[in-house]
Design an enzyme around this catalytic site. Structure first.
Site, PDB file in Angstrom:
ATOM      1  N   PHE A 162     -19.438 -73.257  57.246  1.00 28.87           N
ATOM      2  CA  PHE A 162     -18.147 -73.239  57.927  1.00 28.87           C
ATOM      3  C   PHE A 162     -16.967 -73.253  56.970  1.00 28.87           C
ATOM      4  O   PHE A 162     -15.863 -72.812  57.305  1.00 28.87           O
ATOM      5  CB  PHE A 162     -18.054 -74.421  58.909  1.00 28.87           C
ATOM      6  CG  PHE A 162     -17.652 -75.743  58.317  1.00 28.87           C
ATOM      7  CD1 PHE A 162     -16.338 -76.181  58.388  1.00 28.87           C
ATOM      8  CD2 PHE A 162     -18.593 -76.569  57.726  1.00 28.87           C
ATOM      9  CE1 PHE A 162     -15.958 -77.407  57.866  1.00 28.87           C
ATOM     10  CE2 PHE A 162     -18.232 -77.790  57.212  1.00 28.87           C
ATOM     11  CZ  PHE A 162     -16.909 -78.223  57.273  1.00 28.87           C
ATOM     12  N   LYS A 163     -17.184 -73.717  55.745  1.00 33.50           N
ATOM     13  CA  LYS A 163     -16.087 -73.789  54.778  1.00 33.50           C
ATOM     14  C   LYS A 163     -15.517 -72.409  54.460  1.00 33.50           C
ATOM     15  O   LYS A 163     -14.378 -72.289  54.016  1.00 33.50           O
ATOM     16  CB  LYS A 163     -16.575 -74.457  53.491  1.00 33.50           C
ATOM     17  CG  LYS A 163     -17.336 -75.768  53.668  1.00 33.50           C
ATOM     18  CD  LYS A 163     -16.456 -76.892  54.152  1.00 33.50           C
ATOM     19  CE  LYS A 163     -17.234 -78.167  54.406  1.00 33.50           C
ATOM     20  NZ  LYS A 163     -17.619 -78.903  53.232  1.00 33.50           N
ATOM     21  N   ASP A 164     -16.320 -71.355  54.687  1.00 29.38           N
ATOM     22  CA  ASP A 164     -15.833 -70.004  54.401  1.00 29.38           C
ATOM     23  C   ASP A 164     -14.584 -69.659  55.198  1.00 29.38           C
ATOM     24  O   ASP A 164     -13.721 -68.918  54.722  1.00 29.38           O
ATOM     25  CB  ASP A 164     -16.911 -68.964  54.732  1.00 29.38           C
ATOM     26  CG  ASP A 164     -18.063 -68.967  53.749  1.00 29.38           C
ATOM     27  OD1 ASP A 164     -17.815 -69.204  52.549  1.00 29.38           O
ATOM     28  OD2 ASP A 164     -19.209 -68.732  54.168  1.00 29.38           O
ATOM     29  N   LEU A 205     -11.827 -71.232  53.265  1.00 23.55           N
ATOM     30  CA  LEU A 205     -11.769 -70.922  51.838  1.00 23.55           C
ATOM     31  C   LEU A 205     -11.731 -69.431  51.535  1.00 23.55           C
ATOM     32  O   LEU A 205     -11.596 -69.034  50.379  1.00 23.55           O
ATOM     33  CB  LEU A 205     -12.921 -71.617  51.112  1.00 23.55           C
ATOM     34  CG  LEU A 205     -12.656 -73.121  50.971  1.00 23.55           C
ATOM     35  CD1 LEU A 205     -13.912 -73.873  50.582  1.00 23.55           C
ATOM     36  CD2 LEU A 205     -11.545 -73.376  49.948  1.00 23.55           C
ATOM     37  N   THR A 248     -18.565 -77.008  50.412  1.00 27.69           N
ATOM     38  CA  THR A 248     -17.218 -76.669  49.955  1.00 27.69           C
ATOM     39  C   THR A 248     -17.249 -75.977  48.605  1.00 27.69           C
ATOM     40  O   THR A 248     -16.526 -75.014  48.367  1.00 27.69           O
ATOM     41  CB  THR A 248     -16.339 -77.935  49.868  1.00 27.69           C
ATOM     42  OG1 THR A 248     -16.065 -78.399  51.177  1.00 27.69           O
ATOM     43  CG2 THR A 248     -15.021 -77.641  49.179  1.00 27.69           C
TER      44      THR A 248
END
Length: 504
Positions: free
Chosen positions: A119-121, A124, A155
């Site tokens: 989900f960090k994509d 980011l 992350t």
């Protein structure tokens, strides 16, 4: 929101661009804006809007000193052709799950279709674009930025993928040695890029994160870096530019539920969020402030259930045993973004927030005033899953729904299965934070499959047994050479950052 200040003081004011460039406030607090919610995102026509249009609208409301053209360019660069799903974050119905018995249909919001399968994509891929549209002239800052980030698993790779070879930037990522999955470690240690540094740390994530915060507060180090034209910034969710893109997918989920006929405009929705650092669920609070009908936000924890204890008792105590679990990205005892929630739900009481954070640093714990706890509990629910319950949830979700989940998502599935929907909720949405193939051994063994010693062979076993496919970027990792193998103690992290900055 044009003006930002620290959660701990209003003495200094910054624009959104300055806040994003700095990452963390000079006093160690997090950047917040008292304008949150002044601009609302209308529900009318929401069902007709795709992800990119929603992103332009939400980010435009939250980052008002970026021009509409700048926001539009950032959104296009971040999301057009970079995610495997046209929806970017698709919603999938969980039919037969056993968590819809009270009439509120349950769905999964898949947040892992980006380049690193986590989900960090979503944030980011956006943050480097936002940061590229700041400049040293915005605040008389240094010409180059060194991103310094501690990661509990996901992350780090997402930040590396976003910032690799980004002009004017370098990135240094620290992760706890032996406390991320093999796939997560390889994602970081094989990362290419001339501006990239990756290092394992002897200790756990909280050790690494605390050291990063000390690095940001090291005035002598900042002076030496400034002399070389380098300024530190963060890609963790403490950076407001990392947090605000996550608000978008709450609106995107609501829009998809509208299109599916699962809800009508104005219906309240409950969101269950596996979280350790509190950033992913805080974005849901921001969405509520922007006008999204949120019935409740449910915090799902693993065995490191410090947030569960806090939300039920009002005491935050980090002096407790640390468990290495099968959901490593949630193995966190100090949830940094909780500070922003405390600020907003105390009606902007900077003195209270500064006092609580001071007690956490010096004494290891703090206790909320009873009135503030009651206010928090009105919006935030909680639950947690043991390791056995995580494994059972993975199996139950597959057996009941034919749907494969990773161990982090399984924490949320267990919590949703154990409790009825919040009062007034017409639908329940579970945020799925990572592809199950990032944790193939855990998932396969939870299904009762026999796995070889090699994690990539486990991927093959899982594919054959379930008829699902591993994302190509994960399956191909075994062929990539390891480029980063440094390991340091916590006390040597600052020197590692300085050496990395010297290469810029």
């Amino acid at each position: 929101m044009g003006i930002y200040h620290s959660t701990r003081s209003r003495s200094l004011a910054y624009t959104a661009k300055e806040a994003i460039r700095r990452g963390i406030a000079p006093d160690g607090g997090l950047f917040v804006s008292d304008e949150l919610g002044d601009v609302q995102v209308p529900l009318d026509g929401l069902a007709d809007k795709g992800y990119l249009e929603l992103a332009r609208e939400v980010l435009g409301a939250l980052l008002t000193d970026y021009s509409a053209d700048e926001i539009a360019a950032c959104v296009t660069e971040a999301y057009e052709g970079t995610f495997a799903s046209d929806e970017v974050t698709p919603v999938v119905a969980l039919d037969g799950s056993g968590i819809s018995s009270d009439g509120a249909p349950a769905s999964v919001l898949e947040l892992w279709h980006g380049p690193t399968s986590a989900f960090k994509d979503v944030a980011l891929q956006m943050l480097p674009r936002l940061m590229a549209r700041t400049s040293a002239d915005d605040e008389g800052a240094a010409e180059k930025i060194m991103i310094v980030t501690a990661t509990s698993g996901d992350t780090g790779k997402a930040a590396l993928a976003g910032f690799a070879d980004a002009p004017g930037c370098g990135i240094t990522v620290f992760y706890p040695e032996g406390k991320v999955s093999r796939v997560q470690e390889l994602q970081m240690s094989t990362q290419e890029g001339g501006n990239v540094s990756v290092c394992a740390v002897r200790g756990n994530f909280d050790d690494a994160q605390s050291a990063v915060k000390r690095i940001f507060g090291d005035a002598a180090l900042a002076g030496r870096l400034a002399a070389e034209g380098v300024q530190l910034s963060s890609a963790n969710s403490i950076n407001v530019g990392r947090l605000v893109p996550q608000v978008v997918y709450y609106f995107a989920a609501y829009a998809q539920l509208l299109r599916a006929g699962s809800i009508a405009a104005g219906d309240a929705v409950e969101f269950c969020v596996p979280t350790g650092n509190f950033g992913d669920i805080l974005a849901g609070y921001y969405a509520k402030r922007l006008g999204l009908p949120v019935a409740k936000l449910i915090v799902a924890s693993d065995a490191n259930n410090v947030l569960y204890d806090f939300l039920t008792t009002g005491t935050y105590d980090r002096e407790r045993p640390f468990f290495t679990t099968t959901s490593p990205s949630m193995d966190i005892l100090v949830s940094s973004n909780l500070e922003r929630m405390l600020y907003y739900l105390s009606d902007g009481d900077c003195e209270l927030v500064a006092d609580l954070m001071g007690k956490l640093a010096s004494e290891g714990s703090y206790t909320l005033p009873a009135g503030l706890l009651a206010r928090i509990q009105e919006l935030f629910g909680c639950g947690w899953a043991s390791e056995d319950e995580v494994a059972a949830a993975i199996k139950d979700c597959w057996d009941a729904c034919g749907y494969l989940i990773d161990p982090h998502t399984a924490c949320g599935y267990h919590v949703m299965r154990e409790a009825p929907a919040a009062e007034g909720a017409r639908a329940r949405v579970l945020l799925s934070t990572a592809s199950p193939y990032k944790f193939p051994r855990v998932v396969a063994e939870s299904l009762g499959l026999t796995c070889p010693d090699d994690d990539f062979a486990c991927m093959d076993v899982l594919e054959r047994a379930t008829g699902t496919c591993a994302p190509a970027q994960l399956a191909e990792l075994q062929e990539k050479p390891v480029l980063h193998d440094a390991v340091v103690g916590v006390d040597d992290m600052g020197a590692f950052v300085e050496a990395a900055a010297a290469k810029l």
